[in-house]
Motif scaffolding. Structure first.
Motif, PDB file in Angstrom:
ATOM      1  N   ILE A 254      33.955 -25.454   4.109  1.00 16.35           N
ATOM      2  CA  ILE A 254      33.666 -25.064   2.618  1.00 16.35           C
ATOM      3  C   ILE A 254      33.699 -26.475   1.410  1.00 16.35           C
ATOM      4  O   ILE A 254      33.936 -26.149   0.397  1.00 16.35           O
ATOM      5  CB  ILE A 254      35.132 -24.091   2.554  1.00 16.35           C
ATOM      6  N   ARG A 255      32.921 -27.453   2.208  1.00 15.00           N
ATOM      7  CA  ARG A 255      32.880 -28.517   1.483  1.00 15.00           C
ATOM      8  C   ARG A 255      32.296 -28.557  -0.222  1.00 15.00           C
ATOM      9  O   ARG A 255      32.170 -29.075  -1.088  1.00 15.00           O
ATOM     10  CB  ARG A 255      33.103 -30.023   1.923  1.00 15.00           C
ATOM     11  N   GLN A 256      30.865 -27.175   0.208  1.00 15.52           N
ATOM     12  CA  GLN A 256      29.852 -27.705  -0.785  1.00 15.52           C
ATOM     13  C   GLN A 256      30.585 -26.384  -1.977  1.00 15.52           C
ATOM     14  O   GLN A 256      30.190 -27.312  -3.135  1.00 15.52           O
ATOM     15  CB  GLN A 256      28.375 -26.873   0.196  1.00 15.52           C
ATOM     16  N   PRO A 257      31.265 -25.703  -1.506  1.00 12.48           N
ATOM     17  CA  PRO A 257      31.472 -25.175  -2.978  1.00 12.48           C
ATOM     18  C   PRO A 257      32.877 -25.633  -3.665  1.00 12.48           C
ATOM     19  O   PRO A 257      32.705 -24.987  -4.984  1.00 12.48           O
ATOM     20  CB  PRO A 257      31.545 -23.420  -1.844  1.00 12.48           C
ATOM     21  N   ILE A 258      33.228 -26.012  -3.315  1.00 12.57           N
ATOM     22  CA  ILE A 258      34.690 -26.461  -2.908  1.00 12.57           C
ATOM     23  C   ILE A 258      33.986 -28.284  -4.448  1.00 12.57           C
ATOM     24  O   ILE A 258      34.240 -28.260  -6.023  1.00 12.57           O
ATOM     25  CB  ILE A 258      35.637 -27.522  -2.853  1.00 12.57           C
ATOM     26  N   LEU A 259      32.633 -28.379  -4.324  1.00 10.70           N
ATOM     27  CA  LEU A 259      32.993 -29.566  -5.204  1.00 10.70           C
ATOM     28  C   LEU A 259      31.819 -28.872  -5.823  1.00 10.70           C
ATOM     29  O   LEU A 259      32.146 -29.086  -7.003  1.00 10.70           O
ATOM     30  CB  LEU A 259      31.755 -30.152  -4.345  1.00 10.70           C
ATOM     31  N   MET A 260      31.527 -27.968  -6.382  1.00 11.26           N
ATOM     32  CA  MET A 260      30.414 -27.077  -7.293  1.00 11.26           C
ATOM     33  C   MET A 260      31.337 -26.745  -8.432  1.00 11.26           C
ATOM     34  O   MET A 260      30.775 -26.975  -9.381  1.00 11.26           O
ATOM     35  CB  MET A 260      29.369 -26.499  -6.698  1.00 11.26           C
ATOM     36  N   SER A 261      32.709 -25.857  -7.596  1.00 13.57           N
ATOM     37  CA  SER A 261      34.295 -25.809  -9.198  1.00 13.57           C
ATOM     38  C   SER A 261      34.538 -27.235  -9.243  1.00 13.57           C
ATOM     39  O   SER A 261      34.564 -26.875 -10.710  1.00 13.57           O
ATOM     40  CB  SER A 261      34.671 -25.087  -8.165  1.00 13.57           C
ATOM     41  N   SER A 262      34.164 -28.252  -8.601  1.00 11.89           N
ATOM     42  CA  SER A 262      34.961 -29.696  -8.901  1.00 11.89           C
ATOM     43  C   SER A 262      34.225 -30.071 -10.276  1.00 11.89           C
ATOM     44  O   SER A 262      34.768 -29.918 -11.407  1.00 11.89           O
ATOM     45  CB  SER A 262      35.442 -30.101  -8.035  1.00 11.89           C
ATOM     46  N   PHE A 263      33.019 -29.817 -10.067  1.00  9.44           N
ATOM     47  CA  PHE A 263      31.311 -30.425 -10.618  1.00  9.44           C
ATOM     48  C   PHE A 263      32.219 -29.411 -12.320  1.00  9.44           C
ATOM     49  O   PHE A 263      32.140 -30.431 -12.696  1.00  9.44           O
ATOM     50  CB  PHE A 263      29.991 -30.172 -10.800  1.00  9.44           C
ATOM     51  N   PHE A 264      32.201 -27.967 -12.058  1.00 10.05           N
ATOM     52  CA  PHE A 264      32.161 -27.466 -13.195  1.00 10.05           C
ATOM     53  C   PHE A 264      33.720 -27.868 -13.832  1.00 10.05           C
ATOM     54  O   PHE A 264      33.935 -27.590 -15.313  1.00 10.05           O
ATOM     55  CB  PHE A 264      32.851 -25.858 -12.838  1.00 10.05           C
ATOM     56  N   ILE A 265      35.022 -27.787 -13.292  1.00  7.70           N
ATOM     57  CA  ILE A 265      36.169 -28.220 -14.393  1.00  7.70           C
ATOM     58  C   ILE A 265      36.074 -29.485 -14.661  1.00  7.70           C
ATOM     59  O   ILE A 265      36.077 -29.897 -15.870  1.00  7.70           O
ATOM     60  CB  ILE A 265      37.016 -28.288 -13.028  1.00  7.70           C
ATOM     61  N   PHE A 266      35.300 -30.656 -13.974  1.00  5.49           N
ATOM     62  CA  PHE A 266      34.834 -32.239 -14.514  1.00  5.49           C
ATOM     63  C   PHE A 266      34.404 -32.048 -16.033  1.00  5.49           C
ATOM     64  O   PHE A 266      34.666 -32.509 -16.783  1.00  5.49           O
ATOM     65  CB  PHE A 266      34.385 -33.105 -13.354  1.00  5.49           C
ATOM     66  N   ASN A 267      33.517 -31.188 -15.875  1.00  6.83           N
ATOM     67  CA  ASN A 267      32.003 -30.948 -16.861  1.00  6.83           C
ATOM     68  C   ASN A 267      32.301 -29.817 -18.735  1.00  6.83           C
ATOM     69  O   ASN A 267      32.906 -31.455 -19.119  1.00  6.83           O
ATOM     70  CB  ASN A 267      30.929 -30.400 -16.672  1.00  6.83           C
ATOM     71  N   SER A 268      33.808 -29.526 -18.266  1.00  9.78           N
ATOM     72  CA  SER A 268      34.529 -28.889 -19.131  1.00  9.78           C
ATOM     73  C   SER A 268      35.572 -29.505 -19.481  1.00  9.78           C
ATOM     74  O   SER A 268      35.474 -29.584 -21.288  1.00  9.78           O
ATOM     75  CB  SER A 268      34.917 -27.795 -18.156  1.00  9.78           C
ATOM     76  N   ALA A 269      36.132 -29.666 -18.530  1.00 10.58           N
ATOM     77  CA  ALA A 269      37.587 -31.090 -19.005  1.00 10.58           C
ATOM     78  C   ALA A 269      36.804 -32.285 -19.597  1.00 10.58           C
ATOM     79  O   ALA A 269      36.901 -32.603 -20.791  1.00 10.58           O
ATOM     80  CB  ALA A 269      37.988 -31.776 -18.421  1.00 10.58           C
ATOM     81  N   LEU A 270      35.728 -32.698 -19.569  1.00  5.24           N
ATOM     82  CA  LEU A 270      34.958 -34.382 -19.801  1.00  5.24           C
ATOM     83  C   LEU A 270      34.460 -33.687 -21.234  1.00  5.24           C
ATOM     84  O   LEU A 270      34.593 -34.242 -22.608  1.00  5.24           O
ATOM     85  CB  LEU A 270      33.456 -34.607 -19.643  1.00  5.24           C
ATOM     86  N   THR A 271      34.437 -32.336 -21.595  1.00  5.34           N
ATOM     87  CA  THR A 271      33.805 -32.345 -23.101  1.00  5.34           C
ATOM     88  C   THR A 271      34.424 -31.102 -23.853  1.00  5.34           C
ATOM     89  O   THR A 271      34.065 -30.897 -24.916  1.00  5.34           O
ATOM     90  CB  THR A 271      32.273 -31.435 -23.001  1.00  5.34           C
ATOM     91  N   GLU A 272      35.797 -30.789 -23.374  1.00  8.90           N
ATOM     92  CA  GLU A 272      36.487 -29.919 -24.367  1.00  8.90           C
ATOM     93  C   GLU A 272      36.673 -31.062 -25.256  1.00  8.90           C
ATOM     94  O   GLU A 272      36.912 -31.392 -25.892  1.00  8.90           O
ATOM     95  CB  GLU A 272      37.467 -30.209 -23.673  1.00  8.90           C
ATOM     96  N   LEU A 273      37.399 -29.924 -26.248  1.00  9.80           N
ATOM     97  CA  LEU A 273      38.174 -30.411 -28.117  1.00  9.80           C
ATOM     98  C   LEU A 273      38.886 -29.757 -27.959  1.00  9.80           C
ATOM     99  O   LEU A 273      39.989 -30.331 -28.845  1.00  9.80           O
ATOM    100  CB  LEU A 273      36.511 -30.075 -28.587  1.00  9.80           C
ATOM    101  N   THR A 274      39.198 -28.148 -27.978  1.00  6.37           N
ATOM    102  CA  THR A 274      40.308 -27.558 -28.625  1.00  6.37           C
ATOM    103  C   THR A 274      41.252 -28.020 -27.743  1.00  6.37           C
ATOM    104  O   THR A 274      42.416 -27.989 -28.820  1.00  6.37           O
ATOM    105  CB  THR A 274      39.889 -25.844 -28.089  1.00  6.37           C
TER     106      THR A 274
END
Length: 572
Positions: free
Chosen positions: A474-494
């Motif tokens: 399950i490593r691959q889908p977990i890493l994809m979800s975590s990358f999306f979270i990291f990118n969203s949090a990195l660029t977050e403003l609200t």
């Protein structure tokens, strides 16, 4: 004794996740209760008094108008592009898809800044319009907000509708053609009704995203006096009056109710189209254009998407190397002083460091918690796990400005949390945990439970079962979800706009502050650097996925060769 140990473990697990679920719901409960707090006997006094204010009525009206207008643009463009990508024989679909998804990958405040740079009064477009005696385009209007939000939410409608177009069985089309319908009549009478629930669902999702968005109306509306509920909540919260937070809570509850109603409607529409979930997507081309028509169509799409995606970003990048905002396009007006400021300024460096650390820590917490919860959801889905999922879903469904205010009410009395990095990290975890739960649960469902049972029978401990059996699968889908979270949090403003203190500024908040202060060139420069970092991150992920696919292909090829060698030997 062994049975008692297992029972205690289950009780401990249930208590832990039950407490976590309650903690996830608690901030929103406190926000809801705060909206009714009043010294008057009437518990609805806050709502009545706010609704009597003309600015509140204006904010609600603007929110609805902007949400509906942006949704019309998203549904129109997203639906048409999904249809063309799913059914026609146009080429260069990977390029077109990348250009569409760029609106989703790049933060909305960067896209807004890019469009505002493109349509500046001294810019090429407005100067050209003035020369030919046409009215100049003012993007700092309701129309400008609607336009930018519509483009930002376009990928939501596109991705949801594209899959459903491909799932429409070709048998239904052939039946329509046999009954005498033309190809286009078949598309309208058969395919469109099948896809309509997904299209409407995508539209509601785009409407909710427009309600949730703080950056676009903040960048374009605050300076021009156009209030919407998200920016109006922000104004109330930072006013620090005696009833500021109570009024902000009341407005937040109003916005949350609108969002929750939309979420429920969207969920029911998804259920209506869930009967097609088991149908495999058909990637074959159904509408074949002649070579000339095909080329005209595909280059028209690429040109339009280029004007929507590439040109504003190029304009922003040009602004980042100009000596001052609105300078003419001449070599003498180009300078790298803004980049020098961005790379040497201590405050900017601190903001970048904070964003990376906050996003990284929140991402790690989400990976561990989300994977554990996703595993339990996939295997037994106990009541405590359902409570956690409900809390996480609510925190993602409500607008970010509502969650930020809820975090203030929940943790405001804890000085070691409030106005520190801790509250931002907690807010990020609360906001994005559901993404990891969904991704991990889906990944675990692909793993046969018999593999774990075999490891358990052989005496393997829980840690070895995870490291040797589950994680590799399950490593691959977990890493994809975590990358999306990291990118969203990195660029977050609200969230950071409400929760950041002096030493906890983030990248998004720094760009917002620069833009509001009139330092447009510096804001454009920081946005340019951020876009390049995001694109580099996605390129790295793509390269890792490509390397993983090549490795898997080599393993399959090696197994085939080995089978060819072994089988004759076995037959002999």
């Amino acid at each position: 004794m062994h049975t008692k140990k297992i029972t205690y473990q289950r009780i401990g697990t249930a208590l832990f996740f039950g407490g976590l679920g309650f903690l996830l719901i608690l901030p929103l409960m406190l926000l809801f209760l705060r909206s009714f707090s009043t010294e008057n006997s009437s518990i609805f006094l806050n709502y009545v008094s706010l609704l009597a204010e003309p600015r509140t009525v204006s904010a609600i009206k603007n929110t609805i108008i902007i949400g509906i207008g942006a949704t019309i643009i998203s549904v129109g463009l997203g639906g048409i592009l999904a249809f063309l990508m799913a059914y026609t024989n146009i080429k260069r679909k990977k390029l077109i898809q990348t250009m569409i998804m760029a609106q989703f990958i790049i933060p909305s405040y960067v896209i807004t800044l890019a469009w505002s740079q493109l349509f500046q009064k001294t810019g090429v477009i407005n100067q050209f319009l003035e020369k030919i005696r046409l009215p100049m385009v003012d993007i700092y209007t309701i129309g400008g907000i609607v336009f930018v939000l519509g483009l930002c939410n376009l990928p939501l409608v596109y991705t949801l509708t594209l899959s459903m177009f491909r799932k429409v069985p070709r048998d239904l089309e052939w039946a329509g053609r046999i009954s005498g319908c033309t190809q286009w009549q078949t598309m309208i009478k058969i395919n469109l009704p099948q896809v309509l629930p997904a299209l409407i669902g995508g539209g509601i999702l785009a409407f909710l995203a427009a309600l949730d968005n703080f950056s676009v109306p903040a960048f374009l509306g605050i300076s021009s006096g156009i209030p919407v509920l998200s920016t109006y909540i922000y104004e109330k919260a930072i006013s620090f009056g005696p009833s500021a937070f109570t009024q902000a809570a009341t407005l937040a509850v109003m916005l949350a109710i609108i969002s929750m109603v939309g979420t429920i409607i969207q969920g029911r529409l998804i259920k209506k189209s869930s009967g097609m979930d088991s149908i495999k997507e058909d990637f074959s081309e159904r509408i074949l254009f002649t070579k000339t028509k095909r080329r005209i169509l595909e280059w028209t799409i690429i040109s339009v998407l280029g004007m929507i995606t590439v040109i504003p970003l190029v304009s922003m990048m040009i602004s980042s190397v100009q000596k001052y905002y609105g300078a003419s396009f001449e070599i003498k007006n180009f300078t790298l002083s803004a980049f020098e400021f961005v790379f040497t300024n201590a405050a900017v460096a601190s903001a970048v460091k904070n964003s990376i650390v906050f996003a990284g820590v929140a991402c790690l917490i989400c990976v561990f918690l989300g994977t554990a919860i996703g595993y339990l959801k996939a295997r037994n889905n106990a009541l405590s796990v359902k409570l956690v999922e409900l809390g996480a879903t609510l925190n993602y469904a409500v607008p970010g400005i509502v969650l930020a205010l809820a975090m203030i009410f929940c943790f405001g009395k804890f000085p070691n949390v409030y106005n520190t990095s801790k509250i931002i990290i907690i807010a990020y975890v609360f906001r994005y945990l559901i993404i990891q739960i969904k991704g991990s649960a889906t990944a675990v469902l692909t793993v046969e439970a018999s593999l774990e049972e075999a490891a358990l029978i052989s005496g393997t401990g829980i840690i070895r079962r995870w490291t040797d059996v589950l994680i590799p699968l399950i490593r691959q889908p977990i890493l994809m979800s975590s990358f999306f979270i990291f990118n969203s949090a990195l660029t977050e403003l609200t969230l950071s706009s409400m929760l950041s203190a002096a030493g906890t500024k983030t990248i998004g908040l720094t760009i917002f502050n620069l833009q509001q202060a009139g330092s447009y060139n510096l804001a454009a420069t920081m946005s340019t650097v951020l876009v390049l970092l995001i694109l580099a991150g996605y390129l790295l992920v793509w390269m890792m996925q490509r390397a993983s696919r090549k490795k898997a292909a080599k393993q399959v090829a090696a197994e085939k060769v080995l089978t060819k060698i072994i089988n004759p030997c076995l037959e002999e």
